[in-house]
Each structure stands twice: as structure tokens, then as C-alpha cells.
Write a protein that holds these residues in place. Structure first.
Motif, PDB file in Angstrom:
ATOM      1  N   GLN A  35       0.885  -1.172   0.000  1.00 41.41           N
ATOM      2  CA  GLN A  35       0.000   0.000   0.000  1.00 41.41           C
ATOM      3  C   GLN A  35       0.914   1.209   0.000  1.00 41.41           C
ATOM      4  OE1 GLN A  35      -3.738  -0.191   0.776  1.00 41.41           O
ATOM      5  NE2 GLN A  35      -3.666   1.839  -0.130  1.00 41.41           N
ATOM      6  N   ASP A  36       1.025   1.887  -1.161  1.00 39.65           N
ATOM      7  CA  ASP A  36       2.037   2.935  -1.296  1.00 39.65           C
ATOM      8  C   ASP A  36       1.456   4.311  -1.597  1.00 39.65           C
ATOM      9  OD1 ASP A  36       1.236   2.602  -3.889  1.00 39.65           O
ATOM     10  OD2 ASP A  36       3.222   2.173  -4.694  1.00 39.65           O
ATOM     11  N   ASP A  37       0.174   4.497  -1.323  1.00 38.99           N
ATOM     12  CA  ASP A  37      -0.441   5.792  -1.643  1.00 38.99           C
ATOM     13  C   ASP A  37      -1.027   6.480  -0.412  1.00 38.99           C
ATOM     14  OD1 ASP A  37      -2.419   3.929  -1.252  1.00 38.99           O
ATOM     15  OD2 ASP A  37      -3.672   4.586  -2.929  1.00 38.99           O
ATOM     16  N   LEU A  38      -0.604   6.056   0.772  1.00 38.44           N
ATOM     17  CA  LEU A  38      -1.119   6.624   2.016  1.00 38.44           C
ATOM     18  C   LEU A  38       0.019   7.199   2.838  1.00 38.44           C
ATOM     19  CD1 LEU A  38      -3.648   3.810   3.016  1.00 38.44           C
ATOM     20  CD2 LEU A  38      -4.156   5.977   1.867  1.00 38.44           C
ATOM     21  N   CYS A  39      -0.333   8.011   3.831  1.00 41.28           N
ATOM     22  CA  CYS A  39       0.672   8.663   4.682  1.00 41.28           C
ATOM     23  C   CYS A  39       0.222   8.593   6.136  1.00 41.28           C
ATOM     24  CB  CYS A  39       0.852  10.122   4.249  1.00 41.28           C
ATOM     25  SG  CYS A  39       2.039  11.049   5.252  1.00 41.28           S
ATOM     26  N   VAL A  61      -7.105   6.320   7.540  1.00 39.38           N
ATOM     27  CA  VAL A  61      -8.039   5.458   8.264  1.00 39.38           C
ATOM     28  C   VAL A  61      -9.174   5.012   7.360  1.00 39.38           C
ATOM     29  CG1 VAL A  61      -9.764   5.426  10.107  1.00 39.38           C
ATOM     30  CG2 VAL A  61      -7.483   6.335  10.550  1.00 39.38           C
ATOM     31  N   THR A  62      -9.718   5.931   6.582  1.00 33.76           N
ATOM     32  CA  THR A  62     -10.808   5.589   5.666  1.00 33.76           C
ATOM     33  C   THR A  62     -10.381   4.497   4.692  1.00 33.76           C
ATOM     34  OG1 THR A  62     -11.772   7.806   5.803  1.00 33.76           O
ATOM     35  CG2 THR A  62     -12.356   6.475   3.894  1.00 33.76           C
ATOM     36  N   ALA A  63      -9.151   4.602   4.202  1.00 37.20           N
ATOM     37  CA  ALA A  63      -8.663   3.620   3.234  1.00 37.20           C
ATOM     38  C   ALA A  63      -8.408   2.254   3.864  1.00 37.20           C
ATOM     39  CB  ALA A  63      -7.387   4.136   2.581  1.00 37.20           C
ATOM     40  N   LEU A  64      -7.963   2.235   5.120  1.00 39.74           N
ATOM     41  CA  LEU A  64      -7.574   0.976   5.751  1.00 39.74           C
ATOM     42  C   LEU A  64      -8.709   0.330   6.546  1.00 39.74           C
ATOM     43  CD1 LEU A  64      -3.971   1.847   7.009  1.00 39.74           C
ATOM     44  CD2 LEU A  64      -4.620   0.505   5.001  1.00 39.74           C
ATOM     45  N   ASP A  65      -9.640   1.124   7.050  1.00 36.00           N
ATOM     46  CA  ASP A  65     -10.734   0.583   7.857  1.00 36.00           C
ATOM     47  C   ASP A  65     -11.958   0.354   6.966  1.00 36.00           C
ATOM     48  OD1 ASP A  65     -11.840  -0.171  10.450  1.00 36.00           O
ATOM     49  OD2 ASP A  65     -13.125   1.601  10.225  1.00 36.00           O
ATOM     50  N   ASN A  66     -11.813  -0.608   6.073  1.00 36.40           N
ATOM     51  CA  ASN A  66     -12.857  -0.880   5.080  1.00 36.40           C
ATOM     52  C   ASN A  66     -13.330  -2.327   5.151  1.00 36.40           C
ATOM     53  OD1 ASN A  66     -10.597  -2.152   4.210  1.00 36.40           O
ATOM     54  ND2 ASN A  66     -10.502  -1.186   2.197  1.00 36.40           N
ATOM     55  N   LYS A  84       0.311   3.919  15.156  1.00 38.88           N
ATOM     56  CA  LYS A  84      -0.063   3.161  16.355  1.00 38.88           C
ATOM     57  C   LYS A  84      -0.527   4.059  17.489  1.00 38.88           C
ATOM     58  CE  LYS A  84       0.015  -0.999  18.366  1.00 38.88           C
ATOM     59  NZ  LYS A  84      -0.674  -2.183  17.798  1.00 38.88           N
ATOM     60  N   ARG A  85       0.127   5.195  17.672  1.00 39.96           N
ATOM     61  CA  ARG A  85      -0.140   6.024  18.853  1.00 39.96           C
ATOM     62  C   ARG A  85      -0.733   7.383  18.507  1.00 39.96           C
ATOM     63  NH1 ARG A  85       5.152   7.444  21.769  1.00 39.96           N
ATOM     64  NH2 ARG A  85       5.256   8.839  19.959  1.00 39.96           N
ATOM     65  N   ASP A  86      -0.072   8.139  17.612  1.00 38.47           N
ATOM     66  CA  ASP A  86      -0.529   9.500  17.331  1.00 38.47           C
ATOM     67  C   ASP A  86      -1.895   9.519  16.651  1.00 38.47           C
ATOM     68  OD1 ASP A  86       1.872  10.410  18.355  1.00 38.47           O
ATOM     69  OD2 ASP A  86       2.838  10.542  16.400  1.00 38.47           O
ATOM     70  N   MET A  87      -2.101   8.623  15.718  1.00 34.82           N
ATOM     71  CA  MET A  87      -3.347   8.631  14.952  1.00 34.82           C
ATOM     72  C   MET A  87      -4.586   8.448  15.831  1.00 34.82           C
ATOM     73  SD  MET A  87      -4.232   6.386  11.569  1.00 34.82           S
ATOM     74  CE  MET A  87      -4.293   4.832  12.493  1.00 34.82           C
ATOM     75  N   ARG A  98      -9.173   0.943  15.565  1.00 39.69           N
ATOM     76  CA  ARG A  98      -9.155  -0.361  14.891  1.00 39.69           C
ATOM     77  C   ARG A  98      -7.931  -0.496  13.999  1.00 39.69           C
ATOM     78  NH1 ARG A  98     -14.928   0.386  14.461  1.00 39.69           N
ATOM     79  NH2 ARG A  98     -14.685   1.340  12.404  1.00 39.69           N
ATOM     80  N   VAL A  99      -7.634   0.548  13.245  1.00 42.24           N
ATOM     81  CA  VAL A  99      -6.457   0.507  12.377  1.00 42.24           C
ATOM     82  C   VAL A  99      -5.188   0.417  13.223  1.00 42.24           C
ATOM     83  CG1 VAL A  99      -5.097   1.776  10.676  1.00 42.24           C
ATOM     84  CG2 VAL A  99      -7.596   1.718  10.478  1.00 42.24           C
ATOM     85  N   ALA A 100      -5.098   1.220  14.275  1.00 36.91           N
ATOM     86  CA  ALA A 100      -3.904   1.212  15.126  1.00 36.91           C
ATOM     87  C   ALA A 100      -3.642  -0.169  15.713  1.00 36.91           C
ATOM     88  CB  ALA A 100      -4.063   2.245  16.242  1.00 36.91           C
TER      89      ALA A 100
END
Length: 244
Positions: A35-39, A61-66, A84-87, A98-100
Motif C-alpha cells: 500500500q504505497d499511496d497513504l501517509c 483510516v478511511t482507506a484501511l478501515d474498510n 499506532k499512537r498518534d493517529m 481499529r487501524v492502530a
């Protein structure tokens, strides 16, 4: 199956690490989809631009929590820590948490997810290790030193402490002397007494500082993925670098 989160530092400056990480993870029984289009938003967090960081993180988050529950493996420790922490702290949403909960460092993935039968390629008896501060702080129970010993490296000479670069801090002229003074506490003495051992530093900042401190010496920091790569010179493989 897992997701290999190709962060901005890896994508822009060290793309060969993405290829090496993918090969190692596949070899260890953890095939990945890149996955190379996220930051992760880290660069905005570190410069105090929190409103922009939240926007970037919300998109991620929108892209990964699907509905996807696959582990998210991040080669760059600082980006893994941001996810893991800041987000979840900055967004405060269930989706962010959930993503973290799915985020792993490269070390953590190999520690927790690798097949029991995985055998890495032959490794040196001794390595010099610079662990990223964010990895110490956020993933303290999944340290590269412990994994290296588990994989058969007899001696891990760890430069315990900060490399001194600290993201963009050491790149700023007014902080340069402080940055070098911090490096002199642990990292620089380890480099000065090198006797052919590989230097391992997963963090982009740490690797950049090591390159700077090395000067004319033939020293290059390896990411753990490069050390464990089962096919480091395979022509045409993702991440293969034909330059000497």
C-alpha cells in the motif's frame, strides 16, 4: 496475508527497502500486498501542523478501515509509531483505534506472525544496532535486538540512545551541534570501533545520521529487511538495485 504500508520516507528515499521487506515477509510466511499511496501524517505532527495531520490520518483510516482486518506492517519505525499512537490520539475515533490495533513494525511482524519453520539466510555473528527512539517508546516489547538474538546473531552491540538527528531537528543549522553531541554519547563511539560488522538502523533518521557521521568511511546502515533479504541481488526483483 498482510498489508505492507510503504511510507513516504521509504517510497521517496529508500525504495529498495520495500522490495527487501516484501521478500523477507514472504519468505517468513507473511505474504503482503503493498500500500504505497497513504501517509501516516508524521511530518505534519513533528512540525506542529496538527490540523493537516488529522486530515492526512483521516484519509488513511478511511482507506484501511474498510472491513479489512489484515495486519498492517510498516518498515519505518517512526511511521509505525505515528499510526499506532498518534493517529488514535489525534482522531479519537473507533476506526482509528481499529487501524492502530493492526499496526506492526517490521520487527514486530517477524516476531509475532512468522512461520515457526522460517529460517533466515546466514547472518553475521555480530551486528551494531541503532534502534529508533520511536521504536523504543511505542514498541518496547518488540525490540530488534531481541529478534536478532533469536535469529542467531550472537552479539548485538546496541548504541542505546538517540542518534541525535530526531527527525528534522538535526537538519536545522541552529540544532546541528546539539545533534552531533547526542550522537557522540553512544552512536559515534560504536561507529568508531567498527571492525567490519554490519550496522543496522531501520529508522530513516538514524540511517541518515550514520551516513553523515561515517564521512569518508565505507559504512552504510542496513535496514533489518536488507540484512534478512533472501535474494538481495536478484535481478528484476522489487527493490533490486543494480548499482554497486
Amino acid at each position: 496475508m498482510a498489508i505492507l504500508f510503504v511510507d513516504s520516507f521509504t517510497r521517496a528515499f529508500r525504495p529498495q527497502i520495500a522490495g527487501a521487506a516484501g521478500r523477507v515477509l514472504a519468505d517468513a510466511g507473511i505474504p503482503c500486498t503493498p500500500q504505497d499511496d497513504l501517509c501516516c501524517g508524521l511530518t505534519w505532527v513533528s512540525t506542529g501542523q496538527l490540523s493537516v495531520a488529522r486530515q492526512i490520518m483521516a484519509r488513511t483510516v478511511t482507506a484501511l478501515d474498510n472491513g479489512d482486518t489484515r495486519p498492517v506492517i510498516v518498515a519505518e519505525p517512526s511511521c509505525a509509531a505515528a499510526l499506532k499512537r498518534d493517529m488514535p490520539e489525534l482522531l479519537g475515533t473507533r476506526a482509528a483505534r481499529r487501524v492502530a490495533d493492526r499496526v506492526h513494525t517490521f520487527t514486530g511482524a517477524l516476531t509475532d506472525l512468522a512461520d515457526d519453520t522460517w529460517t533466515p539466510p546466514p547472518l553475521p555473528e555480530t551486528v551494531v544496532l541503532q534502534t529508533h527512539c520511536h521504536e523504543y517508546a511505542t514498541f518496547a516489547d518488540r525490540r530488534p535486538a531481541d529478534l536478532l538474538r533469536l535469529l542467531g546473531v550472537r552479539t548485538v552491540d546496541e548504541a542505546e540512545g538517540c542518534c541525535g538527528l530526531a527527525g528534522n531537528f538535526g537538519l536545522e543549522a541552529q540544532h546541528y551541534d546539539t545533534s552531533i553531541a547526542v550522537a557522540d554519547l553512544a552512536l559515534k563511539p560504536r561507529l568508531d570501533r567498527l571492525d567490519g560488522q554490519p550496522v543496522v538502523a531501520d529508522g530513516f533518521s538514524c540511517a541518515t545520521q550514520i551516513d553523515h557521521l561515517a564521512g569518508d568511511q565505507d559504512i552504510r546502515a542496513l535496514h533489518l529487511a536488507e540484512l534478512l533479504d533472501p535474494a538481495p541481488e536478484q535481478p528484476g526483483a522489487p527493490g533490486w538495485d543494480p548499482t554497486p
